[in-house]
Design a protein around this motif. Sequence first.
Motif, PDB file in Angstrom:
ATOM      1  N   LEU A  44       0.866  -1.192   0.000  1.00 57.39           N
ATOM      2  CA  LEU A  44       0.000   0.000   0.000  1.00 57.39           C
ATOM      3  C   LEU A  44       0.892   1.228   0.000  1.00 57.39           C
ATOM      4  CD1 LEU A  44      -2.876   0.831   2.480  1.00 57.39           C
ATOM      5  CD2 LEU A  44      -0.750   2.107   2.649  1.00 57.39           C
ATOM      6  N   ASN A  45       0.524   2.253  -0.787  1.00 56.11           N
ATOM      7  CA  ASN A  45       1.134   3.564  -0.549  1.00 56.11           C
ATOM      8  C   ASN A  45       0.060   4.648  -0.461  1.00 56.11           C
ATOM      9  OD1 ASN A  45       1.814   2.718  -3.440  1.00 56.11           O
ATOM     10  ND2 ASN A  45       2.419   4.830  -3.622  1.00 56.11           N
ATOM     11  N   ASP A  46       0.032   5.634  -1.295  1.00 56.09           N
ATOM     12  CA  ASP A  46      -0.784   6.834  -1.045  1.00 56.09           C
ATOM     13  C   ASP A  46      -2.286   6.569  -0.852  1.00 56.09           C
ATOM     14  OD1 ASP A  46       1.637   7.447  -2.180  1.00 56.09           O
ATOM     15  OD2 ASP A  46       0.815   8.573  -3.866  1.00 56.09           O
ATOM     16  N   PRO A  47      -2.923   7.355   0.042  1.00 47.40           N
ATOM     17  CA  PRO A  47      -4.391   7.386   0.059  1.00 47.40           C
ATOM     18  C   PRO A  47      -4.888   8.091  -1.201  1.00 47.40           C
ATOM     19  CG  PRO A  47      -3.498   9.010   1.594  1.00 47.40           C
ATOM     20  CD  PRO A  47      -2.329   8.238   1.052  1.00 47.40           C
ATOM     21  N   TYR A  61      -6.789   3.526  -2.355  1.00 45.38           N
ATOM     22  CA  TYR A  61      -5.359   3.634  -2.040  1.00 45.38           C
ATOM     23  C   TYR A  61      -4.511   2.999  -3.140  1.00 45.38           C
ATOM     24  CZ  TYR A  61      -6.294  -1.151  -0.415  1.00 45.38           C
ATOM     25  OH  TYR A  61      -6.693  -2.473  -0.354  1.00 45.38           O
ATOM     26  N   GLN A  62      -3.288   3.517  -3.266  1.00 43.78           N
ATOM     27  CA  GLN A  62      -2.313   2.931  -4.187  1.00 43.78           C
ATOM     28  C   GLN A  62      -1.973   1.543  -3.674  1.00 43.78           C
ATOM     29  OE1 GLN A  62      -0.313   4.560  -7.150  1.00 43.78           O
ATOM     30  NE2 GLN A  62      -2.520   4.874  -7.046  1.00 43.78           N
ATOM     31  N   TRP A  63      -2.078   0.576  -4.564  1.00 43.57           N
ATOM     32  CA  TRP A  63      -1.931  -0.808  -4.118  1.00 43.57           C
ATOM     33  C   TRP A  63      -1.235  -1.621  -5.198  1.00 43.57           C
ATOM     34  CZ3 TRP A  63      -6.402  -4.892  -3.787  1.00 43.57           C
ATOM     35  CH2 TRP A  63      -5.998  -5.965  -2.974  1.00 43.57           C
ATOM     36  N   ALA A  72       3.536  -1.445 -11.101  1.00 43.18           N
ATOM     37  CA  ALA A  72       2.347  -0.869 -11.751  1.00 43.18           C
ATOM     38  C   ALA A  72       1.194  -0.914 -10.747  1.00 43.18           C
ATOM     39  CB  ALA A  72       2.005  -1.666 -12.994  1.00 43.18           C
ATOM     40  N   LYS A  73       0.843   0.243 -10.217  1.00 45.86           N
ATOM     41  CA  LYS A  73      -0.141   0.283  -9.124  1.00 45.86           C
ATOM     42  C   LYS A  73      -1.573   0.166  -9.611  1.00 45.86           C
ATOM     43  CE  LYS A  73       3.044   0.899  -6.082  1.00 45.86           C
ATOM     44  NZ  LYS A  73       3.584   2.197  -5.761  1.00 45.86           N
ATOM     45  N   ALA A  74      -2.368  -0.473  -8.731  1.00 45.99           N
ATOM     46  CA  ALA A  74      -3.819  -0.513  -8.888  1.00 45.99           C
ATOM     47  C   ALA A  74      -4.411   0.403  -7.816  1.00 45.99           C
ATOM     48  CB  ALA A  74      -4.295  -1.942  -8.700  1.00 45.99           C
ATOM     49  N   CYS A 104      -2.092   2.764 -12.423  1.00 46.79           N
ATOM     50  CA  CYS A 104      -3.156   3.735 -12.182  1.00 46.79           C
ATOM     51  C   CYS A 104      -2.673   4.505 -10.959  1.00 46.79           C
ATOM     52  CB  CYS A 104      -4.476   3.035 -11.871  1.00 46.79           C
ATOM     53  SG  CYS A 104      -5.052   1.968 -13.189  1.00 46.79           S
ATOM     54  N   TYR A 105      -1.982   5.610 -11.222  1.00 47.62           N
ATOM     55  CA  TYR A 105      -1.318   6.342 -10.139  1.00 47.62           C
ATOM     56  C   TYR A 105      -2.322   7.198  -9.357  1.00 47.62           C
ATOM     57  CZ  TYR A 105       3.610   5.101 -10.810  1.00 47.62           C
ATOM     58  OH  TYR A 105       4.812   4.450 -10.826  1.00 47.62           O
ATOM     59  N   SER A 106      -1.788   7.910  -8.368  1.00 48.13           N
ATOM     60  CA  SER A 106      -2.641   8.587  -7.374  1.00 48.13           C
ATOM     61  C   SER A 106      -3.624   9.586  -7.958  1.00 48.13           C
ATOM     62  CB  SER A 106      -1.765   9.303  -6.363  1.00 48.13           C
ATOM     63  OG  SER A 106      -1.282   8.367  -5.453  1.00 48.13           O
ATOM     64  N   GLY A 107      -4.671   9.819  -7.216  1.00 47.48           N
ATOM     65  CA  GLY A 107      -5.689  10.777  -7.622  1.00 47.48           C
ATOM     66  C   GLY A 107      -6.729  10.933  -6.534  1.00 47.48           C
ATOM     67  N   VAL A 163       3.965  14.357 -14.558  1.00 49.44           N
ATOM     68  CA  VAL A 163       2.837  15.247 -14.260  1.00 49.44           C
ATOM     69  C   VAL A 163       1.742  14.327 -13.731  1.00 49.44           C
ATOM     70  CG1 VAL A 163       1.112  16.844 -15.200  1.00 49.44           C
ATOM     71  CG2 VAL A 163       3.443  16.882 -16.091  1.00 49.44           C
ATOM     72  N   ARG A 164       1.413  14.468 -12.464  1.00 48.11           N
ATOM     73  CA  ARG A 164       0.499  13.453 -11.924  1.00 48.11           C
ATOM     74  C   ARG A 164      -0.240  13.899 -10.665  1.00 48.11           C
ATOM     75  NH1 ARG A 164       5.685  10.999 -11.502  1.00 48.11           N
ATOM     76  NH2 ARG A 164       6.573  11.126  -9.416  1.00 48.11           N
ATOM     77  N   ASP A 165      -1.036  12.971 -10.176  1.00 46.20           N
ATOM     78  CA  ASP A 165      -1.737  13.065  -8.883  1.00 46.20           C
ATOM     79  C   ASP A 165      -2.815  14.150  -8.870  1.00 46.20           C
ATOM     80  OD1 ASP A 165       0.218  11.184  -8.320  1.00 46.20           O
ATOM     81  OD2 ASP A 165       1.504  12.583  -7.244  1.00 46.20           O
ATOM     82  N   PRO A 166      -3.820  14.069  -9.768  1.00 47.59           N
ATOM     83  CA  PRO A 166      -4.870  15.096  -9.816  1.00 47.59           C
ATOM     84  C   PRO A 166      -5.679  15.161  -8.524  1.00 47.59           C
ATOM     85  CG  PRO A 166      -5.488  13.177 -11.133  1.00 47.59           C
ATOM     86  CD  PRO A 166      -4.054  12.987 -10.741  1.00 47.59           C
ATOM     87  N   LEU A 222       7.152  18.006  -7.468  1.00 46.69           N
ATOM     88  CA  LEU A 222       6.213  18.144  -6.349  1.00 46.69           C
ATOM     89  C   LEU A 222       5.125  17.097  -6.543  1.00 46.69           C
ATOM     90  CD1 LEU A 222       5.974  22.039  -6.379  1.00 46.69           C
ATOM     91  CD2 LEU A 222       7.252  20.631  -4.764  1.00 46.69           C
ATOM     92  N   GLU A 223       5.103  16.116  -5.654  1.00 46.13           N
ATOM     93  CA  GLU A 223       4.112  15.050  -5.796  1.00 46.13           C
ATOM     94  C   GLU A 223       2.887  15.360  -4.937  1.00 46.13           C
ATOM     95  OE1 GLU A 223       6.292  10.970  -6.833  1.00 46.13           O
ATOM     96  OE2 GLU A 223       6.567  11.512  -4.745  1.00 46.13           O
ATOM     97  N   CYS A 224       1.781  14.742  -5.317  1.00 46.97           N
ATOM     98  CA  CYS A 224       0.541  14.745  -4.526  1.00 46.97           C
ATOM     99  C   CYS A 224       0.140  16.108  -3.963  1.00 46.97           C
ATOM    100  CB  CYS A 224       0.666  13.738  -3.386  1.00 46.97           C
ATOM    101  SG  CYS A 224       0.946  12.074  -3.960  1.00 46.97           S
ATOM    102  N   PHE A 284       5.896   9.297   6.945  1.00 51.80           N
ATOM    103  CA  PHE A 284       4.703  10.077   6.592  1.00 51.80           C
ATOM    104  C   PHE A 284       4.925  10.636   5.206  1.00 51.80           C
ATOM    105  CE2 PHE A 284       2.255  14.094   6.532  1.00 51.80           C
ATOM    106  CZ  PHE A 284       1.007  13.611   6.896  1.00 51.80           C
ATOM    107  N   TYR A 285       4.022  10.314   4.284  1.00 45.69           N
ATOM    108  CA  TYR A 285       4.189  10.797   2.917  1.00 45.69           C
ATOM    109  C   TYR A 285       2.836  10.800   2.208  1.00 45.69           C
ATOM    110  CZ  TYR A 285       6.719  11.852  -1.355  1.00 45.69           C
ATOM    111  OH  TYR A 285       7.201  12.495  -2.470  1.00 45.69           O
ATOM    112  N   ALA A 286       2.767  11.605   1.141  1.00 46.49           N
ATOM    113  CA  ALA A 286       1.626  11.620   0.216  1.00 46.49           C
ATOM    114  C   ALA A 286       0.261  11.708   0.899  1.00 46.49           C
ATOM    115  CB  ALA A 286       1.672  10.368  -0.675  1.00 46.49           C
TER     116      ALA A 286
END
Length: 474
Positions: A44-47, A61-63, A72-74, A104-107, A163-166, A222-224, A284-286
């Motif tokens: 697991l990573n980002d919410p 969540y990133q999984w 390659a995240k789901a 399917c990256y963060s959003g 360019v990511r994480d809308p 700059l992420e997330c 602590f991240y994202a």
Amino acid sequence: MTYSHTLADQLYFNDVLAIALNQANQASDPYRPVWHFAPQFGLLNDPNGLAYFNGEYHLFYQWNPKACAHGAKAWGHATSKDLLKWQHQPLALAPTQEFETHGCYSGSGLVNGEKLELFYTGNVKFTQGGRTAYQCRATYEAGKQVEKKGIVLPLPEGYSGHVRDPKVWQHQGRYYMVLGAEDLDYQGKVLAYVSDDLQQWHWLGEVFGHGLNGHHSDDFMLECPDLFPLANRHVLITCPKNWIERDGEKIETFDVTYHVGDFDYQTAAFAHQEGVLMDHGFDFYAPQTFADQEGRRILFGWMGKPDEFEAYQPTIAHGWIHQMTCARELTLVNGRLKQLPVAEISQMRHSQQCFTGLSTCFAGLSAELQLHDLQGKELTIEVADDLRIEVDSTGLRTVRRNLKTNQWQSIEWQGRVESLQLLRDHSSLEVFINQGEAVSTSRFFGKGFGVESDKGFKVSSKQEISATCWQLAQ
Ligand code: FRU
């Protein structure tokens, strides 16, 4: 075009089901949290996609369900009525289309009547090197499979493939999106877009980054980003990526900072104050926030970092890695962001113990400890064998033994400590200083973990202190 549950999705889901059926036995796992959210298996990573929708809290969540490693995240999915007990839901998004081959990256999520709109990044890496990113849309209706709607925004000109994480929100009848980006000069930027229908997105401008609104830095990405209104101001949270030198080696850093300011919805300008670090612990991240049905601004963070130490975490032997923070409510007090566990946490308290004196132990692997009227006193709180919190008149240090090197490392917060609230849930510790003025978030695993020598919290001081401890159970 709608990409509803294609054959590729079915094959991916079958693979995950096969892994689920063979997953490790969680009952014999001392590290597994009791009430924090953790994946059943995989990494697991980002919410993502946080929302209060259809009478429930939704946590996507990133999984990586296929391995305890990045890839390659789901999107995983869970729901909760109270932010404490989580129900695992079917996999939400799998990287099965040509516009999301490498994840399917963060959003984020946005409630739109009967639908929860989801925005995410389709991450694509080219075989010859390099990458691109597509901002994509999907919709979720309660009880149904998430439907992919495809790309809403290709890579803008002037930026690299990062360019990511809308993060999408609504303001006065229009929709706004911020994205994390790296420009062609290798500088981190936050970009803003505007839309009237969630499908057509129009460039608004650069919100934040080197050279904008008096900000100067050499962060390369700059992420997330998360930009949200709070108490008549706006808060921008970003995860700036940079490098530091350690023992002659170049190491990537993973910090989280916030800036308080005022966002101009016409021009995307964001006049802001100095940045402040959001956490003073190791993991602590994202983080991502959302407004719930009561209007509270709630944050979840990934209690982890993609550093060179994560592969040493012993939960991997149990088939999973990483967890979320507790749900935290954000408030803005005198221009500073405060983070505190949501009030619901107190529903789990039982078996209260009070202590006044110099030193004591409070047993229990899922427990809350509170200390008040500290007035900068000197004290140490040991948690298992591998983590301790040291407090003195100069501030608070989180001291942890490194899993790879076995060396002690510490991170400091400078200031006067008046009160502490500590939440331990097996292998995680969250420390809230002075009613949320600062936070330290860390995972820990150790030789003495969960066995006889693990005293829960071992508190010692040279001056008299008063402490209250509760066991926490759902
Ligand atoms: C932050 C991050 C995001 C990205 C995701 C991929 O941890 O790198 O920028 O979308 O993780 O899992």
